[in-house]
Design a protein around this motif. Structure first.
Motif, PDB file in Angstrom:
ATOM      1  N   LYS A  24       0.830  -1.207   0.000  1.00  0.00           N
ATOM      2  CA  LYS A  24       0.000   0.000   0.000  1.00  0.00           C
ATOM      3  C   LYS A  24       0.864   1.257   0.000  1.00  0.00           C
ATOM      4  O   LYS A  24       1.852   1.342   0.716  1.00  0.00           O
ATOM      5  CB  LYS A  24      -0.924   0.009   1.211  1.00  0.00           C
ATOM      6  N   GLN A  25       0.426   2.238  -0.765  1.00  0.00           N
ATOM      7  CA  GLN A  25       1.202   3.458  -0.942  1.00  0.00           C
ATOM      8  C   GLN A  25       1.261   4.307   0.327  1.00  0.00           C
ATOM      9  O   GLN A  25       2.289   4.891   0.628  1.00  0.00           O
ATOM     10  CB  GLN A  25       0.613   4.277  -2.099  1.00  0.00           C
ATOM     11  N   GLU A  29       6.535   8.897   0.421  1.00  0.00           N
ATOM     12  CA  GLU A  29       5.421   9.840   0.348  1.00  0.00           C
ATOM     13  C   GLU A  29       5.362  10.663   1.619  1.00  0.00           C
ATOM     14  O   GLU A  29       5.013  11.829   1.620  1.00  0.00           O
ATOM     15  CB  GLU A  29       4.110   9.070   0.159  1.00  0.00           C
ATOM     16  N   SER A  37       6.072   6.031  -1.640  1.00  0.00           N
ATOM     17  CA  SER A  37       5.444   6.863  -2.663  1.00  0.00           C
ATOM     18  C   SER A  37       4.925   5.993  -3.798  1.00  0.00           C
ATOM     19  O   SER A  37       5.241   4.803  -3.905  1.00  0.00           O
ATOM     20  CB  SER A  37       6.458   7.867  -3.223  1.00  0.00           C
ATOM     21  N   HIS A  38       4.112   6.598  -4.647  1.00  0.00           N
ATOM     22  CA  HIS A  38       3.621   5.896  -5.841  1.00  0.00           C
ATOM     23  C   HIS A  38       4.797   5.398  -6.674  1.00  0.00           C
ATOM     24  O   HIS A  38       4.775   4.266  -7.188  1.00  0.00           O
ATOM     25  CB  HIS A  38       2.749   6.850  -6.666  1.00  0.00           C
ATOM     26  N   LYS A  39       5.826   6.205  -6.769  1.00  0.00           N
ATOM     27  CA  LYS A  39       7.010   5.838  -7.558  1.00  0.00           C
ATOM     28  C   LYS A  39       7.652   4.566  -7.025  1.00  0.00           C
ATOM     29  O   LYS A  39       8.036   3.675  -7.801  1.00  0.00           O
ATOM     30  CB  LYS A  39       8.012   6.995  -7.523  1.00  0.00           C
ATOM     31  N   VAL A  80       6.239   2.161  -5.124  1.00  0.00           N
ATOM     32  CA  VAL A  80       5.343   1.017  -5.301  1.00  0.00           C
ATOM     33  C   VAL A  80       5.377   0.526  -6.745  1.00  0.00           C
ATOM     34  O   VAL A  80       5.442  -0.683  -7.010  1.00  0.00           O
ATOM     35  CB  VAL A  80       3.906   1.386  -4.883  1.00  0.00           C
ATOM     36  N   VAL A  81       5.365   1.468  -7.693  1.00  0.00           N
ATOM     37  CA  VAL A  81       5.432   1.096  -9.109  1.00  0.00           C
ATOM     38  C   VAL A  81       6.746   0.381  -9.402  1.00  0.00           C
ATOM     39  O   VAL A  81       6.783  -0.617 -10.143  1.00  0.00           O
ATOM     40  CB  VAL A  81       5.275   2.335 -10.007  1.00  0.00           C
ATOM     41  N   SER A 129      -3.600  -6.126  -9.005  1.00  0.00           N
ATOM     42  CA  SER A 129      -3.461  -4.731  -9.422  1.00  0.00           C
ATOM     43  C   SER A 129      -4.506  -4.372 -10.474  1.00  0.00           C
ATOM     44  O   SER A 129      -5.106  -3.290 -10.439  1.00  0.00           O
ATOM     45  CB  SER A 129      -2.050  -4.492  -9.965  1.00  0.00           C
TER      46      SER A 129
END
Length: 210
Positions: free
Chosen positions: A30-31, A65, A76-78, A80-81, A138
């Motif tokens: 989770k972000q 984040e 952060s989203h970055k 997690v991606v 996802s």
């Protein structure tokens, strides 16, 4: 006197990737889930000095984040991606990690198949590869993002519950089946419900629990 010992760049990357993966697992993918950076690092076998160096790298690369002075962080989203891409495509390098590094550390959470006719037996977390099921989950989460506000939150909670259960050392077959049944119900409210339903079936099939 300045040390002239060569720096093993791959080893440095391996340690960074290992810790990022451990943070991702601690946050259940989770972000915005806050975790204790130093505690996660210590549990993974990192000493304090090495962990702090990696912390600075992650901070400068935008992998957090949120962070506070007590070492609480959220990915952060970055970040997690970066991890999800490495798990779903272990033979492809990401922005920060080479494919060799990724494959070295896929073993604790799944399996890497390296040949066209190879097979893998996964004994931890999932009956199939982590990469395969993480990608399906996802996609489900993305499908449910199109639901109205109330049902959307409930549906995503169910998807996250499924992901959390499958992260357990011995996932409950009954709980997983219950989550998948709930997902099929929410899928009926989607314009693309058939697609979401197929994703649920694909997860069950991958686990061998269909």
């Amino acid at each position: 006197m300045m040390s002239t010992s060569p720096i093993d760049v791959q080893k440095v990357q391996e340690r960074r990737y290992q810790l990022l993966l451990e943070l991702w697992k601690a946050a259940a993918g989770k972000q915005l889930e806050r975790v204790d950076f130093l505690q996660v690092a210590a549990n993974a076998g990192f000493d304090c000095d090495e962990a702090k160096q990696i912390y600075l790298f992650f901070k400068d690369e935008g992998f957090f984040e949120f962070r506070n002075q007590k070492w609480g962080v959220s990915l952060s989203h970055k970040a997690v991606v970066e991890i999800e891409r490495s798990l779903t495509n272990p033979r492809v390098s990401t922005e920060h990690f080479s494919a060799t590094v990724i494959q070295n550390f896929n073993a604790p959470v799944g399996a890497v198949q390296t040949g066209p006719n190879s097979t893998a037996n996964v004994k931890q977390n999932f009956g199939a590869s982590m990469a395969e099921i993480a990608e399906l989950i996802s996609q489900l989460r993305s499908q449910f993002e199109t639901l109205p506000h109330g049902p959307r939150e409930e549906a995503i909670d169910v998807v996250d519950g499924l992901a959390d259960e499958l992260q357990q050392p011995a996932p409950s077959k009954g709980k997983v089946k219950a989550f998948l049944s709930q997902i099929r119900v929410f899928a009926q409210d989607l314009a693309s419900g058939a697609s979401a339903g197929l994703l649920a079936e694909a997860i069950a099939k991958s686990l061998g629990w269909h």
